[in-house]
Design an enzyme around this catalytic site. Structure first.
Site, mmCIF file in Angstrom:
data_model
loop_
_atom_site.group_PDB
_atom_site.id
_atom_site.type_symbol
_atom_site.label_atom_id
_atom_site.label_comp_id
_atom_site.label_asym_id
_atom_site.label_seq_id
_atom_site.Cartn_x
_atom_site.Cartn_y
_atom_site.Cartn_z
ATOM 1 N N TYR A 59 0.830 -1.198 0.000
ATOM 2 C CA TYR A 59 0.000 0.000 0.000
ATOM 3 C C TYR A 59 0.872 1.259 0.000
ATOM 4 O O TYR A 59 1.550 1.575 0.982
ATOM 5 C CB TYR A 59 -0.929 0.018 1.199
ATOM 6 C CG TYR A 59 -1.865 -1.170 1.296
ATOM 7 C CD1 TYR A 59 -2.149 -1.966 0.191
ATOM 8 C CD2 TYR A 59 -2.460 -1.511 2.505
ATOM 9 C CE1 TYR A 59 -2.991 -3.051 0.271
ATOM 10 C CE2 TYR A 59 -3.314 -2.600 2.604
ATOM 11 C CZ TYR A 59 -3.568 -3.367 1.484
ATOM 12 O OH TYR A 59 -4.403 -4.454 1.589
ATOM 13 N N GLY A 209 -17.236 0.314 -2.438
ATOM 14 C CA GLY A 209 -17.966 1.576 -2.430
ATOM 15 C C GLY A 209 -19.323 1.534 -3.093
ATOM 16 O O GLY A 209 -20.166 2.401 -2.831
#
Length: 337
Positions: A59, A209
């Site tokens: 990440y 999402g």
């Protein structure tokens, strides 16, 4: 039904049923927050009782671990820390290396970036097909013996791989994408986790999402990792947003938000599941955590189950390249690019 707020077990650890996935504070999704806002969100999460934080060497190519390292470690005793190896970056590009030497080097880098000498839960982020899983797990078993990590996890792997890994060293957790619109874990690995006493960590429990209502008909930014996922491309996106509209209707009737209904559904599936939604918004974080206090009608959860059959969502989960890097089961008839 009320989703029990009592802690859940992930190997030797006891954590709340909802933790925090930290990826999108530094990587993959857009827009990305200012580092100071990311730090505020992490501190807010601690103050609200989040006790399980998930990061990875991949990440931000180390930036996310550095963010957690400078922000949270003055309260190290308040949470379980998880990170990952094998899937990393070289020259700004993703790559797999599950060799023992690479795992040991990545772990040392993670410890340095996180500013700790011990990581509670350390995952093999992906299966490296060129390295036997026994060799990769063996490297982490030695790290357990050395006191550098507390427990071993796997990510996006199959029930068969889990059993092979577990024969080398007890596996504490399996982390896999799981939400109403991605149910591959139900093919085999969820049951394997129950049989072996392995915790299950659900990432992207809000369907990246879509089931939080944050994706519209225009899709996402071209630089957002989701832009390359077929489900976010035409003609699939319009169909999938139609499912989200129907999902919103179920949530409204249940008296909760879309995100809360999605989290409640995930957590209702097994008592060994912990969900790690990600967010850049403190308001959305509070909304997610409030799921644990809500009384969600069982008929609403059943309606979600009926809406999102395996065949309901249009398009493959991943494009061809990323799909080749995962070991999870597919269901009969699943579209694959």
């Amino acid at each position: 039904m009320t989703i029990a707020p009592s802690p859940r077990s992930i190997g030797p650890f006891t954590v709340s049923a909802i933790g925090l996935g930290c990826m999108n504070l530094s990587h993959a999704y857009l827009p990305r927050p200012d580092p100071r806002d990311a730090e505020r969100l992490l501190r807010h999460a601690l103050d609200k009782g989040v006790d399980f934080f998930d990061t990875a060497a991949l990440y931000g190519f180390g930036a996310n671990e550095e963010l957690l390292g400078r922000t949270l470690m003055d309260r190290r005793g308040d949470f379980v820390l998880a990170s990952k190896c094998v899937l990393g970056g070289k020259g700004g590009q993703r790559g797999l290396d599950g060799s023992p030497d690479a795992i040991e080097a990545t772990l040392e880098d993670s410890l340095r970036r996180l500013r700790v000498d011990h990581i509670d839960l350390y995952y093999l982020h992906r299966l490296d097909p060129n390295v036997p899983i026994e060799d990769s797990v063996g490297a982490l078993a030695r790290a357990v013996d050395a006191g550098k990590i507390g427990a071993i996890g796997l990510s996006e792997m199959s029930a068969a791989t889990l059993r092979r890994a577990h024969a080398v060293h007890p596996i504490a957790a399996m982390q896999t994408e799981y939400s109403p619109w991605t149910r591959n874990a139900e093919v085999a690995v969820l049951d394997a986790c129950v049989a072996l006493g392995v915790g299950f960590v659900a990432f992207s429990p809000l369907a990246r999402g879509v089931l939080a209502g944050s994706v519209g008909p225009d899709g996402v930014d071209e630089a957002d990792i989701r832009h390359a996922m077929p489900r976010f491309q035409p003609p699939h996106l319009d169909h999938n947003l139609g499912l989200a509209v129907r999902f919103r209707t179920i949530a409204q009737a249940a008296g909760c938000t879309m995100a809360q209904l999605s989290l409640a559904w995930v957590l209702s599936r097994r008592p060994n599941i912990v969900a790690i939604p990600g967010t850049t918004s403190t308001a959305h974080l509070d909304e997610d955590l409030a799921t644990l206090t809500l009384d969600i009608p069982t008929d609403a959860l059943a309606a979600v189950d009926a809406l999102f059959t395996f065949e309901a969502v249009s398009g493959p989960r991943y494009a061809k390249g990323p799909q080749a890097q995962i070991d999870t089961e597919t269901w009969d008839g699943e579209p694959l690019e």
